[in-house]
Structures are given as C-alpha cells and as structure tokens.
Design a protein around this motif. Structure first.
Motif, mmCIF file in Angstrom:
data_model
loop_
_atom_site.group_PDB
_atom_site.id
_atom_site.type_symbol
_atom_site.label_atom_id
_atom_site.label_comp_id
_atom_site.label_asym_id
_atom_site.label_seq_id
_atom_site.Cartn_x
_atom_site.Cartn_y
_atom_site.Cartn_z
ATOM 1 N N LEU A 98 4.167 13.478 33.762
ATOM 2 C CA LEU A 98 4.969 12.356 34.227
ATOM 3 C C LEU A 98 4.890 11.218 33.220
ATOM 4 N N GLU A 99 6.001 10.543 33.029
ATOM 5 C CA GLU A 99 6.007 9.331 32.204
ATOM 6 C C GLU A 99 6.007 8.137 33.145
ATOM 7 N N THR A 100 4.957 7.344 33.092
ATOM 8 C CA THR A 100 4.804 6.201 33.984
ATOM 9 C C THR A 100 4.646 4.923 33.173
ATOM 10 N N ALA A 101 4.627 3.790 33.862
ATOM 11 C CA ALA A 101 4.454 2.513 33.171
ATOM 12 C C ALA A 101 3.116 2.444 32.455
ATOM 13 N N PHE A 145 6.329 6.502 41.454
ATOM 14 C CA PHE A 145 5.827 5.687 40.343
ATOM 15 C C PHE A 145 6.251 6.211 38.977
ATOM 16 N N ALA A 146 6.938 7.357 38.920
ATOM 17 C CA ALA A 146 7.303 7.972 37.642
ATOM 18 C C ALA A 146 8.725 7.616 37.240
ATOM 19 N N ARG A 147 8.932 7.481 35.925
ATOM 20 C CA ARG A 147 10.255 7.176 35.408
ATOM 21 C C ARG A 147 10.984 8.428 34.948
ATOM 22 N N ARG A 201 11.771 -0.391 40.694
ATOM 23 C CA ARG A 201 11.635 0.962 40.163
ATOM 24 C C ARG A 201 12.578 1.895 40.912
ATOM 25 N N HIS A 248 13.844 11.447 43.629
ATOM 26 C CA HIS A 248 12.471 11.308 44.098
ATOM 27 C C HIS A 248 12.164 12.167 45.327
#
Length: 273
Positions: A192-195, A171-173, A29, A36
């Motif tokens: 946030l966009e996460t998995a 952890f965010a994309r 990731r 970040h």
C-alpha cells in the motif's frame, strides 16, 4: 419525532453518503466507495444497521459476512458513524444493541471488529480476540534486485474492482503487487502507498522468497502489517532487517453462539471494514 433503528439488507444511499463524509471527506482522503469497499453492493453478504429520526438518517454501521472454517459465518463490523449534530445522544450504543440482538437471528456465529476504543464495545459483550501487529521495518542497505521481478497496479486495472471485491484500505492512496519467480514458485506481496510511505498488507509464497522480494523492492524504511505468528517476521530478520512491531488496533469479538473452541478467521487489513 419518530425514532427508528433497524437491520437492513444492503447499505442505503443516505448511509453511504454519511460514511463517506465522516471517514473520507472530513479527513481529506479517499477515492470512491467502489475503490475502498467494492463488496458494499453485495446484499447477500453486506447488511447495515441504521438509525433515523423523523425519516432522516442520523447514523449507522455496516456488517460484512465472511465464512468461517467450520461452516459458520462471521460478521465484520465497521463504519460505525453518527451525524455530528446527533453525537453524544447514545446512537452508537443503540446501533450496537440492535446489531448484537439481531446477529444470531441473521445466522451469524460471531461479530468481529477492530478498534482503539475497546471500552465502547465491551459494554455490548465484545471481548479481546487477539491483536494484529504493525511496525517499522529497516531493511539492509545493500540491495541486489531479484531476477524476473515484476510489478503491477493493485487491484488490477484489467479486472473489475467489483469482481475482485477487495479494495484499498481507507488510509491508502494506491497499491501495487510485486511478484518474483523462484525455484520454490511465485512469491508475491501487496504494498500500500500511504501518507507515511509503503506498507506491506499481504503476501503469498515461501516466506524467505517473500522477504527477499520485499528487501530488494522497497525503500530501506517501510511498514509491515502482520498477524501474530506470521513466519515472514522471522524470515525478514534472517535477511538482516530490524523491526519494531507493536500491537495495532485491538481485535474484539462478540460470540453470538456459544464459543465451543471455534476458530476466528485471520482477517488481514485488505478485508477489514
């Protein structure tokens, strides 16, 4: 070989490379340290404790200074990591020993961190300092979009990330900011966009307007990052949402100066280390 553990202004390049491997590359990731941790270049606010053996870095941690309401400074501790070949040799404990011993001399009132392994830090004087809440939200199925609702990338593409000094959690994309104008003003939220899907990290404005904004903008299932006492929780329930909130990473504090009723700052997920 000579072993050294030292407190440094700023974050040296060899420790940045180690932290990137441990927390990002090894987990498949990450975008860049600038995305970040944009504050990492601020030597006036960011310090590190690093360990070397024979001139080769073997581990380190970062402390980010933030202000407290009473004029003191709190140090947010994070990115505690050790080279794989050196793990199990007590380096993390030595790093924490130097950090806690030097914090007072460096003008810090308290050290604050988030961990799922509190026993590691308890031996260094860290005690429970409250818990954040994390949970699944199920919105009502019927959705009518709010008027004047807007969406833009976050951090804004038109503003330097270095100037904003707030980046994506590890952890965010990606992230986006939602806004809506109401009779009570502007309500906004950072998602946030996460998995695992959308996760709400922060919001501003009247909590009822924010709740309506989230319900009308997000899928039926999403995640909320909150702090105990946030009024948005009740507003979401009033909007017909069901929630299963649970304590997230335990927040631990070590008071460097005596705790005389001082109040720790509320640190939301976007500002943690």
């Amino acid at each position: 070989m000579t072993e050294t553990v030292a407190w440094l202004a700023g974050v040296p390049s060899d420790f940045r490379a180690l932290a990137w491997r441990v927390f990002f590359t090894s987990r498949g990731r990450g975008i860049s340290l600038a995305h970040h941790f944009p504050w990492i270049d601020q030597e006036c606010r960011t310090v590190s404790v690093c360990a070397w053996v024979g001139g080769t870095l073997v581990g380190g941690l970062v402390i980010r200074r933030i202000p407290m309401s009473d004029g003191g400074q709190c140090g947010l501790v994070g990115l505690v990591c050790v080279e794989a070949s050196e793990r199990g040799k007590g380096w993390s404990h030595r790093l924490l020993e130097v950090a806690t011993a030097q914090a007072g001399q460096q003008g810090l009132t308290a050290l604050l961190l988030w961990t799922q392994k509190p026993e590691v830090y308890a031996r260094h004087g860290f005690v429970l300092g409250g818990s954040e809440l994390l949970g699944d939200v199920v919105s009502r199925s019927e959705v009518v979009p709010l008027p004047l609702q807007t969406e833009q990338p976050w951090p804004s593409e038109t503003v330097s990330i270095g100037a904003v000094l707030r980046g994506l959690p590890a952890f965010a994309r990606s992230a986006r900011r939602l806004d809506v104008e109401t009779a009570r003003g502007v309500a906004s939220a950072i998602v946030l966009e996460t998995a695992a899907g959308p996760a709400v990290a922060e919001w501003h404005g009247d909590e009822h307007d924010v709740a309506e904004l989230l319900v009308t903008s997000l899928p039926q299932h999403w995640v909320l990052n909150a702090i105990e006492g946030d009024r948005l929780v009740g507003a979401l329930q009033a909007c017909g949402c069901s929630m299963q909130l649970r304590p997230s990473r335990t927040r631990f504090v070590r008071w460097v100066t005596p705790d005389t009723g001082r109040v720790l700052p509320d640190v939301r997920v976007l500002d943690r280390v």
